[in-house]
Write a protein that holds these residues in place. Structure first.
Motif, short mmCIF file in Angstrom:
data_model
loop_
_atom_site.label_atom_id
_atom_site.label_comp_id
_atom_site.label_asym_id
_atom_site.label_seq_id
_atom_site.Cartn_x
_atom_site.Cartn_y
_atom_site.Cartn_z
N ALA A 127 0.86 -1.19 0.00
CA ALA A 127 0.00 0.00 0.00
C ALA A 127 0.89 1.23 0.00
O ALA A 127 2.07 1.16 0.38
CB ALA A 127 -0.91 0.01 1.22
N CYS A 128 0.33 2.34 -0.40
CA CYS A 128 1.09 3.59 -0.46
C CYS A 128 1.77 3.90 0.87
O CYS A 128 2.90 4.38 0.90
CB CYS A 128 0.17 4.75 -0.87
SG CYS A 128 -0.43 4.64 -2.57
N ALA A 129 1.10 3.62 1.98
CA ALA A 129 1.64 3.95 3.30
C ALA A 129 2.98 3.28 3.57
O ALA A 129 3.79 3.81 4.33
CB ALA A 129 0.64 3.58 4.39
N ASN A 130 3.25 2.11 2.96
CA ASN A 130 4.53 1.45 3.19
C ASN A 130 5.42 1.46 1.95
O ASN A 130 6.30 0.62 1.81
CB ASN A 130 4.34 0.04 3.77
CG ASN A 130 3.50 -0.87 2.90
OD1 ASN A 130 3.50 -0.76 1.69
ND2 ASN A 130 2.79 -1.78 3.53
N CYS A 131 5.18 2.44 1.08
CA CYS A 131 6.00 2.63 -0.13
C CYS A 131 7.03 3.74 0.14
O CYS A 131 6.74 4.71 0.84
CB CYS A 131 5.09 3.03 -1.30
SG CYS A 131 6.00 3.43 -2.81
N GLN A 175 5.18 10.24 1.37
CA GLN A 175 5.81 11.21 2.26
C GLN A 175 4.99 11.54 3.50
O GLN A 175 5.38 12.39 4.29
CB GLN A 175 6.11 12.50 1.48
CG GLN A 175 7.04 12.29 0.30
CD GLN A 175 8.40 11.78 0.72
OE1 GLN A 175 9.12 12.44 1.45
NE2 GLN A 175 8.74 10.58 0.28
N GLY A 176 3.86 10.86 3.68
CA GLY A 176 3.03 11.09 4.85
C GLY A 176 3.59 10.35 6.06
O GLY A 176 4.54 9.59 5.96
N LYS A 177 2.96 10.59 7.19
CA LYS A 177 3.33 9.88 8.42
C LYS A 177 2.66 8.52 8.42
O LYS A 177 1.68 8.28 7.70
CB LYS A 177 2.89 10.68 9.64
CG LYS A 177 3.60 12.01 9.75
CD LYS A 177 3.10 12.80 10.92
CE LYS A 177 3.75 14.17 10.91
NZ LYS A 177 3.02 15.14 11.70
N ALA A 178 3.15 7.62 9.24
CA ALA A 178 2.66 6.24 9.28
C ALA A 178 1.15 6.15 9.53
O ALA A 178 0.49 5.27 8.99
CB ALA A 178 3.42 5.45 10.33
N ASP A 179 0.59 7.04 10.32
CA ASP A 179 -0.83 6.95 10.66
C ASP A 179 -1.72 7.91 9.86
O ASP A 179 -2.90 8.03 10.12
CB ASP A 179 -1.04 7.16 12.16
CG ASP A 179 -0.51 8.50 12.64
OD1 ASP A 179 0.22 9.18 11.89
OD2 ASP A 179 -0.82 8.88 13.78
N ASP A 180 -1.17 8.56 8.83
CA ASP A 180 -1.94 9.46 7.98
C ASP A 180 -2.85 8.67 7.05
O ASP A 180 -2.45 7.63 6.52
CB ASP A 180 -1.03 10.35 7.12
CG ASP A 180 -0.32 11.44 7.91
OD1 ASP A 180 -0.70 11.67 9.08
OD2 ASP A 180 0.61 12.05 7.36
N ALA A 181 -4.06 9.17 6.83
CA ALA A 181 -4.99 8.53 5.89
C ALA A 181 -4.57 8.79 4.45
O ALA A 181 -4.88 8.00 3.56
CB ALA A 181 -6.40 9.05 6.13
N ALA A 182 -3.85 9.87 4.22
CA ALA A 182 -3.33 10.23 2.90
C ALA A 182 -2.06 11.03 3.10
O ALA A 182 -1.82 11.57 4.18
CB ALA A 182 -4.36 11.04 2.12
N GLY A 183 -1.26 11.11 2.06
CA GLY A 183 -0.03 11.88 2.15
C GLY A 183 0.54 12.15 0.78
O GLY A 183 0.15 11.52 -0.20
N PRO A 184 1.46 13.11 0.71
CA PRO A 184 2.08 13.44 -0.56
C PRO A 184 2.92 12.29 -1.10
O PRO A 184 3.51 11.53 -0.33
CB PRO A 184 2.97 14.64 -0.25
CG PRO A 184 2.79 14.96 1.18
CD PRO A 184 1.95 13.92 1.81
N CYS A 185 2.94 12.16 -2.41
CA CYS A 185 3.73 11.11 -3.06
C CYS A 185 4.69 11.75 -4.05
O CYS A 185 4.30 12.60 -4.84
CB CYS A 185 2.79 10.14 -3.79
SG CYS A 185 3.70 8.86 -4.71
N GLN A 186 5.93 11.31 -4.01
CA GLN A 186 6.95 11.84 -4.92
C GLN A 186 6.64 11.51 -6.37
O GLN A 186 6.94 12.30 -7.26
CB GLN A 186 8.32 11.26 -4.55
CG GLN A 186 8.83 11.72 -3.22
CD GLN A 186 10.13 11.02 -2.83
OE1 GLN A 186 10.41 9.92 -3.29
NE2 GLN A 186 10.91 11.65 -1.98
N ASN A 196 -3.96 8.06 -1.29
CA ASN A 196 -4.52 7.37 -0.13
C ASN A 196 -3.48 6.44 0.45
O ASN A 196 -2.78 5.74 -0.30
CB ASN A 196 -5.76 6.56 -0.52
CG ASN A 196 -6.99 7.41 -0.67
OD1 ASN A 196 -7.00 8.57 -0.28
ND2 ASN A 196 -8.02 6.84 -1.24
N ALA A 197 -3.38 6.40 1.75
CA ALA A 197 -2.44 5.51 2.41
C ALA A 197 -2.73 4.06 2.07
O ALA A 197 -1.82 3.24 2.00
CB ALA A 197 -2.48 5.73 3.92
#
Length: 103
Positions: free
Chosen positions: A64-68, A72-83, A91-92
């Motif tokens: 998932a995006c969260a472990n990619c 660039q988001g924090k571990a518990d963010d529902a969404a975050g910036p992607c390079q 979405n995380a």
């Protein structure tokens, strides 16, 4: 006269630089749409559990995006910036074929 021109130039430069910062901050708050050209090319899905496994055989459960590494988001963010998407929000729990496990 010189001082008012100098003040105007300084104010204009300050305004222009604040505009640049605003655009950068805006890019980080814009979510990536599955219909975005880059997202389509990379098979981005907002929910990794719905990835077409026949089309994207590289996908494995748990990715998932969260472990990619590009997330660039924090571990518990529902969404975050992607390079990959120029800092736009993903979405995380999303996934795309650019997925690379975080080290």
């Amino acid at each position: 006269m010189k001082s008012s021109r100098r003040i105007f130039i300084l104010m204009a430069a300050g305004f222009a630089s604040s505009l640049g910062l605003s655009r950068g901050a805006l890019a980080e708050t814009v979510p990536v749409s599955e219909s975005d050209a880059t997202a389509q090319a990379l098979g981005y899905n907002t929910d990794a559990t719905k990835v077409d496994k026949a089309k994207y055989s590289r996908y494995q459960a748990g990715q998932a995006c969260a472990n990619c590494q590009f997330f660039q988001g924090k571990a518990d963010d529902a969404a975050g910036p992607c390079q990959i998407y120029g800092g736009k929000q993903v979405n995380a729990i999303g996934w795309c074929s650019a997925y690379t496990k975080k080290a």
